[in-house]
Structure formats: C-alpha cells, structure tokens
Design an enzyme around this catalytic site. Structure first.
Site, short mmCIF file in Angstrom:
data_model
loop_
_atom_site.label_atom_id
_atom_site.label_comp_id
_atom_site.label_asym_id
_atom_site.label_seq_id
_atom_site.Cartn_x
_atom_site.Cartn_y
_atom_site.Cartn_z
N GLY A 266 0.79 -1.22 0.00
CA GLY A 266 0.00 0.00 0.00
C GLY A 266 0.82 1.27 0.00
O GLY A 266 0.28 2.36 -0.19
N CYS B 140 -28.10 -9.35 -15.73
CA CYS B 140 -27.57 -8.96 -17.05
C CYS B 140 -28.56 -9.37 -18.13
O CYS B 140 -29.05 -10.50 -18.15
CB CYS B 140 -26.23 -9.66 -17.28
SG CYS B 140 -25.62 -9.49 -18.97
N CYS C 244 -26.69 -12.35 -20.35
CA CYS C 244 -26.30 -13.66 -19.82
C CYS C 244 -27.02 -14.01 -18.53
O CYS C 244 -26.80 -15.07 -17.95
CB CYS C 244 -24.78 -13.73 -19.63
SG CYS C 244 -24.20 -12.88 -18.15
N CYS D 91 -23.38 -7.02 -18.49
CA CYS D 91 -22.11 -7.16 -17.77
C CYS D 91 -21.06 -6.21 -18.33
O CYS D 91 -20.91 -6.08 -19.54
CB CYS D 91 -21.56 -8.58 -17.96
SG CYS D 91 -22.48 -9.84 -17.11
N CYS E 204 -19.24 -12.27 -19.61
CA CYS E 204 -20.56 -12.32 -20.24
C CYS E 204 -20.58 -13.30 -21.42
O CYS E 204 -21.46 -14.15 -21.51
CB CYS E 204 -20.95 -10.92 -20.70
SG CYS E 204 -22.71 -10.72 -20.99
#
Lengths: 292, 256, 376
Positions: free
Chosen positions: A32, A241, A244, A266, A272
């Site tokens: 980080g 979605c 899909c 998606c 997808c």
C-alpha cells in the site's frame, strides 16, 4: 507477430525495467505504500495507462500471456491499443480469457472470475494519492502517511453521510492495506473493492504521470473505510444482465433509444460471453427473444 | 503536586533579533497562565515554542504524560508529539479561520479529533459533536452547517469545542478574543472561564488585553523584548506592579 | 437484439490512415520537408527542442511535420523518442559568458561594456502582415558590422556583483550533482537546480501566464531585465579514456537574468537577487517568463511572504509539463462507463432521497411511507 526493429523486448531498455522491478519489490515489501520511481515518457500519452504499461513491460517474459481490459472490456479502443503495443514490441501471446492470462493489465475494473496465484493484476492509476483531494500538498500527505494520520479521510466520509445520508464515493473508494497504509485502489467501482481483499494474485499499481508504483501482495488484508453504523456496501442491480442473466456481476447501463429505453449488461465482456456460450440467457438474448 | 508543564531557559532568535530569551516557568494542572505584553514582546513566539510548532534554539520543555511522568518534548518522536497535539493538547488560534476547516460542517470540525483518535461510530461522533455545540452555546440544529455561515464569535466558540472534544489537559490560546466585538468578547470570556473551571484545564493564554488576563488567569507573565520582566499572581501583579514596564502597561489601560 | 460494439482494431487502423491523409493535405501542393521546417520555422523548432528536452533540430523538425504543426504533440513525440536513447555521459556545465553572441541587451543600463547588440528580433518591427511573403523571395544579405563584437562581454550580474549589490550565487555545500528529472521523479521540497530543470522543460504558455501574474500583483516582484543574451556556446564532455574536456559541438541558447530587489533579512543586507531563465534556440519569451517564475519560487527561501500561485513550488512544478498536462486532460476522452455508471446510480439514489424529503416537507409523510404509496 514480429516485433518492431530497433526497440528492445517490450519497448523499455533492460536497465529501466530493472529500476522499475526494484521499485516494485519495495512496493511489495511495504503493501500500500507509494514508491516513487523514474517514470519514463512512453509512446502513449500520460493518463492513458503509462504507469500500467511500464509495470507490464518490466515484468513481462516471453512466455507470458497478456490480457488487457478497459472498463472490463477487451474491445475498448485503449485496451486494443495497449494490447497491440505489447504484441508489436514483445511479440507475446495475448488473450481475452481471464483464466488463460498470466498478466492482466486493467483500467477501472477487476475481472469477475476469481484470480489465481499464477496471475498478476496490473492496474492503471491516474491519481495515486487518496488524500490529494483533501490535502493537495505532497510534502504534507507524505507525512500523514508516515504517521498513519488518517483522521482527515474519515472527516470526508463523515461529511458525506451528514450531507447525503451515505458515503458518496462510488469508485476509487479508499482502502486500508494490511492495517497500515491508506491506498487509492484506482478508479475501480467500489463493487470491486472486496476482490482486493485476500486475493491470491499479486496486484501491482502504476501511476506513470505521478511517478508512483504500489502493490498488494497475494493474500493481504484490504479494508474499505467505513463507520460501524454505516458499513461499507457495494452496488446491487434490480435486474440481472440482459444478455447472460448474471446476478453477481457489475452491470453497464446501455441506452437503447431516445425514449428512455435501456438495459443492463455485464461490464466484464469475457465473463458475459463465456456465460452466454455456456447457455446462460437474459431478457435480451436471441433465445429469450425468440421464445417470447 | 507535580507540574504539568516545566519550561526552562527557552530561547529563540531570528537572525539578529531576539524572539524570546531564557523563559522558564512551571504550570500546574488546572492553572491558567496569561502571557501579556505589547506586540513584538515575544509572547506569540513563546506560544509557538511551547506548542512545539517552532523549534527552540535553546532551553527545554517537559510535559507530564499520563503514566510516563515529566517527559522532555525534544525526546518525543514526531508521531508521539502529533498524538499529544490532537489528544491531550489544544491550540486556539486568534483567527478561527486558521483553526477550523472552513469547507466541512461544524459537526465534522468537532468530530475530527475523535476520528483521528479512532472513533468509528458515526452516530456517536455526531452525538458527541452535538453535545459540544450546546456546551459552547451553539444551536445543535446547526451541526451540518459550514462554519463560513457563522459569526466571528460563533466560529471562535466552534474552534474551542473542536479543541476540547478530546478533553485535553492543556490548551494554548493566542489572543482568543481579539478581533471580536466587546459584547461578544464578554460572553466568550464567561464561557471560557466556565469551561476551564469545569474541565480543570490548564491553559497558557497570550493576550495584550489585561482585562482578559484579569478575568481568566491565575498567574501572569509580563514580557518585554523577548524577556520575562515580571511574574506573579494575577491580582498581585496588576494591583501592585513592581517592574517599571508593568507599571506603565497597567497605567496605560483602563482599570478593570 | 443488442450487439456490443466490436472491431476496435480495424477502426483504429483506419483512423491512422485518415490522420496520414489529413496531414498530407491537398497533393497538388508540394509536400513540406523537415529541412524546410528546420530552416524556415526555426522558432517552432526551438520550442520543440526546449520542451522536448532534446537538442536536435532535424528530429524536432520531423516531429513538427509528423504532428502537423501541433507543438505540444511534437514535443511529446520528441520526448518519447528521447527516452529510448542511451546515455553516453553528461556534458560539463556550459559557460554562457563565453557565448558567441548574436544578441545581447540589458534594460538596466543604457550602455555597458560590449554594448547592446540587437541581433535578429521581432521587437522593433511593426506588426503589419507582409503580403510580399506570399511570393518566393530571395534571402537578403545580412548586414555586417563595421567591427567585430568585443571579445569579452561580461554579464550584467557580474558587473553588479563587483559592488556587492548582487547576491552571490554559490554552489550548495559539497557541490552535489543535480537531480536528473528525466530519470528521477520530482519530489518536494525541490531545490533550485531541480526547479530550474522543471521550468526549462515547462510549457511556454504556462510559464508566460505564471510570470505575467507576478507582474500584476500576484507576488511582490519588481523585475528588471538585467540581461538577455542569445548565441552559440560550445558543449564539452570529458571522455573517461581521455581525462580532459573536448568540444563535441555547439548549441544555440537564450539566457535571461532578471534582477529583482530584495529588502534583506536579519542576516542579509538589502541587495539585488536574480531570477534565471535558459532555453534552447532563440526563445526570449520563454526564458524571460522562466526567470520571473524562478524568482517567484525563491520567495520562501528568501523569507518573503508566499501568497501567490507563482510562489508555490508544488503548484507550479506539478503543472508546468505540457506532456503530462495534455495527456491527463485528454484522457477524459477514454471511456469512463464504469465510473459514470457509479455516479449515475448515486445521483438517482440522491434524487430519490431528495424527492422523499420534499414530500415529507409538503405532506408530513415519512419517506418509507411515500415509497409504499408509490409502489401501491
């Protein structure tokens, strides 16, 4: 594909790559923490992924398989352009399949399919300093990081709740890495934040213009900042979605006409299409249409 | 009783000019010390040195840290020093704009120190901030307003609440009533006296206004050209000044 | 049925071809050559070299041709090329007091040793469009001076330095090698050598605006153009195997030394201080603006009040580079569907809440009940 004559493998010279890898080693050692590095001018503009490109160039080997996504999709112009750049300068194999890639360079998304220990995520970062909007002076923010003095960030979150009733950051949502450093996860939607946590893959972040790299090593604790009585939560959609039928993915809104018609699909194009190929359907899929 | 703050031989020069020279005193818990003098007498420099915002050229500052005894401030790490500054100490600026975050709400201003010291419950932070607004006689209904919409006196009270929310033991104040209307000043002084007594605060108040010193301070430190020329109990010094400069200072202002 | 947009690669290639055609323009007009650009657009070439941090007139001319005259794009092209070049070594510091002058003026003194040398400049022209340039013209023979320029042309700052009126400019203790900003990231606080490097690469327009602001009260500066000189200086390196300096060529430089008053401090008597500007080629506007900004950025070290944007090193140095700025401003063209989607969600949520509040205000109904009524 043949590589371009006159340029080194993956464009950068070996010394520069070594310099970047050293910075990355330091970044991995201090999860980080933003490590300054001698960012180079690249043949793509600053702000268009030069940090990610430099990281990818410095870790790329001849056997690597590269996937590049922008907004979750392999087909957007910038993803195509960066993939072409490495195909031309390194002659390596590229893929659109998340599971086939050894390195995935991304702008603004993390793939829906869980990653493995064999994979490396490379994030393009526009603004690496999570405190910059609150304190623009770098000399000051550096000190705040050194002393883990992050009260200011919570002041911002407090102010959001006081003003809007909830925390208003929806992307680039600040996280605390390994309990120590406050980090900007790049402008991924906060939907993706939970994927940063304890991820088996190595996650590398590059900001070319700001000349910083940072990292989340595999299996590292990553917490999204919040309050006990306003816990962190992610976006949810009412509909699955339209192509899909996925109910667990981040959805893009697609405007269908100028009369308010829209659907949600998606954002991860590989996820997808893979689902569609496996027979999953949504309200707008050809099968569903024909049935209706 | 042990002193809360022990200051020895504190000195600061700006090139040829003396900022402050060889200042020393002890401050006990709950005691209010006023530093008086004209502008340029070195009293603001002294406050900067005491609050460790400015490094001294010579001398030492010891502070009684709970559980550790008198500690030389010069031996604290930057992290420890900052922790002290946002928990056990307060600093009230002359201009409230310098001591407040003008772009966040009153509630966030008061809550900042709590969050900086680990408070993570929004509702509790808000309730505490709301209590403190009431304590400094601000309407808790204005919790979500920006300080910019407050009057000067209200901003100053908000700044005081922002400092006191962590229950510090020592507060530095730099001309806290200067720049306010006389009637507003009186109200603020009353409030400050009340808070200091209720919370058992120790304070070092820099002021050019002997009336402020008379009302708030137990003891006085009279400064001139960077040096302390007289020190003693407030009433004693003001009623029977010994040093010619103090006599001049006392006689040149309206008696209170 | 909905079909996602595909075929990015072909579209990109087509875009490249359209660009090439647009650059060439009408084929009945002869194609411009880099040699023509180098010779006849020398000021454009100079700017690209300065801000591209690479002294190569041919490459800068090529970049200008490729960029269809867009200077910032040409600078970017040159920088990206420069990154790939190997480093053979560092030159010795150039000595501008030994410059072969083509121009040298001082606004501080009417006359000075060596005299004022006007040289080629637009300063004293009347800005009337010259329609005779529409037709090819023969190059006029340049006028020649009756006598050669003086050998020694001391710099104005040195003349004042003899009297002690000008601050001394001494190397830092230990004379440390300056940071190479093209290899190391900029970090703060930045010393003067680093700041000057940044300004030398900085965007001319940005520096001009910043310098201009210091003249209009955003910083307390009273500058005089102490001296501006332009000409050729020799570039020397010391090859390791030789151990002594050899000249590898010469470059054209424009140098500006601004003189600013300084009130003095507790330790330093009142004196003049300097702002310094240097640029490749003929670049007076750039070097003057740079000198103004350099002096403004010294405010803190001279103990002056810092209130103006031009006096804030982080603000100036972080925003001076046009390759960085141009990239980041234009990256807004990249897709932001995901962030935008998140913002859209947030806005809808906030509007729902707002509407709920409005209704509460009007009818006194709680938001949850409003939602229930709407559903019903």
């Amino acid at each position: 594909m043949n590589t371009i004559a006159g340029y080194n493998f993956a464009y950068l010279d070996e010394q520069t790559k070594r310099m970047i890898r050293r910075a990355l080693l330091k970044a991995v050692a201090i999860p980080g923490y933003q490590v300054p590095f001698g960012s180079r001018e690249m043949p793509l503009p600053y702000g268009w992924g030069t940090g990610g490109i430099q990281i990818t160039a410095s870790i790329l080997g001849r056997d690597d398989v590269l996937k590049v996504i922008d907004q979750g999709s392999d087909d957007t112009t910038n993803a195509v352009n960066i993939r072409r750049f490495f195909a031309r300068t390194a002659g390596i194999a590229t893929t659109e399949k998340t599971e086939d890639a050894t390195i995935i360079q991304t702008r603004h998304r993390i793939p829906e399919k869980p990653l493995s220990e064999q994979q490396i995520m490379v994030y393009q970062v526009p603004l690496p300093e999570p405190l910059a909007r609150l304190e623009p002076r770098e000399a000051v923010t550096r000190k705040l990081h050194a002393l883990a003095d992050y009260g200011l960030m919570h002041v911002k979150l407090y102010e959001d709740i006081a003003r809007y009733g909830h925390i208003a950051s929806t992307y680039d949502y600040p996280v605390l890495v390994n309990g120590r450093y406050l980090m900007a996860p790049s402008p991924i939607p906060k939907f993706d934040n939970p994927k940063l946590h304890m991820n088996p893959a190595l996650q590398l972040f590059g900001a070319g213009r700001e000349k910083r790299v940072y990292a989340i090593p595999p299996y590292t604790k990553v917490e999204s900042l919040d309050f006990e009585d306003h816990p962190f939560s992610v976006q949810r959609w009412e509909d699955p979605c339209a192509l899909c039928g996925a109910e667990d993915s981040f959805l893009d809104e697609v405007v269908l006409d100028d009369a308010g018609g829209r659907m949600f699909v998606c954002s991860d194009s590989d996820y997808c299409t893979t689902r569609q190929a496996a027979g999953h359907t949504g309200s707008q899929s050809p099968v569903a249409k024909e049935a209706a | 009783m042990n002193p809360l703050l022990r200051v020895n031989g504190l000195s600061k020069r700006y090139g040829e000019r003396i900022g402050c020279a060889d200042v020393g005193f002890d401050l006990y818990p709950g005691e209010v010390l006023a530093v008086v003098g004209e502008s340029g007498s070195g009293k603001s420099t002294l406050l900067q040195l005491l609050s460790t915002r400015l490094p001294a050229d010579a001398g030492s500052i010891h502070y009684q840290i709970t559980g550790r005894g008198l500690v030389d401030m010069a031996h604290l790490s930057e992290a420890e020093r900052r922790w002290l500054l946002r928990t056990d100490w307060g600093f009230v600026e002359q201009n409230p704009r310098d001591g407040l975050r003008m772009n966040v709400s009153a509630g966030a201003n008061v809550g900042e120190r709590l969050m900086a010291t680990g408070a993570r419950h929004y509702g509790q932070i808000r309730a505490t901030a709301s209590d403190w607004l009431a304590r400094v006689e601000l309407d808790p209904a204005r919790l979500d307003e920006l300080p910019a919409g407050f009057s000067g006196g209200m901003q100053q009270r908000l700044q005081i609440a922002r400092n006191l929310v962590t229950r510090p033991r020592l507060v530095f104040m730099d001309e806290p009533t200067a720049g306010l209307d006389v009637s507003v000043q009186a109200r603020l002084l009353d409030l400050m006296r009340e808070l200091v007594t209720d919370l058992g605060l120790a304070a070092v108040i820099v002021t050019h206004d002997l009336a402020v010193a008379r009302l708030l301070a137990h003891r006085l430190l009279v400064m001139r050209q960077g040096r302390v020329v007289e020190t003693g109990l407030t009433d004693q010094v003001l009623d029977d000044p010994q040093h010619p400069y103090t006599q001049l200072l006392v006689s040149s202002v309206l008696q209170v | 049925m909905y079909v996602a947009v595909k075929g990015g690669e072909t579209a990109i290639l087509n875009s490249h071809e359209l660009l090439a055609a647009a650059r060439r323009g009408d084929e009945r007009v002869p194609e411009i050559t880099p040699a023509q650009i180098r010779q006849q657009l020398r000021l454009a070439v100079a700017r690209v070299m300065s801000e591209g941090s690479l002294y190569d007139e041919d490459l800068a001319a090529l970049a200008l041709k490729q960029a269809a005259g867009d200077q910032v794009e040409a600078i970017f092209l040159l920088r990206a090329y420069r990154t790939t070049l190997p480093r053979f070594g560092y030159s010795l510091p150039v000595d501008t007091s030994r410059m072969a002058l083509r121009r040298r003026i001082s606004a501080a003194f009417k006359d000075l040793p060596g005299g004022q040398v006007l040289g080629p400049t637009y300063d004293y022209t009347q800005r009337l469009l010259d329609f005779s340039l529409c037709e090819p013209s023969a190059s006029p023979l340049p006028p020649r001076a009756d006598e050669p320029l003086a050998e020694a042309m001391p710099r104005v700052s040195e003349l004042l330095g003899h009297e002690g009126l000008m601050e001394e400019e001494l190397p830092l203790p230990g004379d440390p090698a300056p940071v190479d900003l093209s290899r190391e990231p900029l970090s703060f606080p930045a010393d003067r050598a680093t700041r000057l490097q940044n300004l030398a690469r900085g965007d001319e327009g940005f520096l001009l605006a910043m310098g201009y602001s210091t003249q209009r009260g955003y910083a307390n500066s009273h500058p005089f153009a102490g001296e501006i000189r332009m000409g050729e200086v020799a570039l020397e390196i010391v090859p390791e195997e030789l151990g002594f300096a050899i000249t590898i060529g010469e470059i054209t430089l424009t140098e500006c030394q601004m003189i600013n008053q300084f009130a003095g401090s507790s330790t330093v008597p009142p004196q003049f201080t300097r702002g310094y500007g240097l640029a490749f080629g003929e670049a007076e506007r750039k070097s003057m603006a740079m000198a103004l900004v350099d002096r403004a950025l010294r405010a803190a070290e001279l103990g002056e009040e810092t209130t103006a944007p031009a006096q804030q090193p982080e603000f100036v140095l972080s925003h001076s580079d046009n390759v960085e700025a141009s990239g980041f401003v234009q990256h807004l063209k990249l897709p932001h569907y995901v962030d935008f989607q998140s913002e859209l969600e947030l806005l809808r949520k906030m509007r729902n809440r707002h509407e709920g509040r409005m209704k509460v205000g009007a009818g006194g109904t709680a938001p949850t009940e409003v939602a229930a009524e709407e559903n019903a």
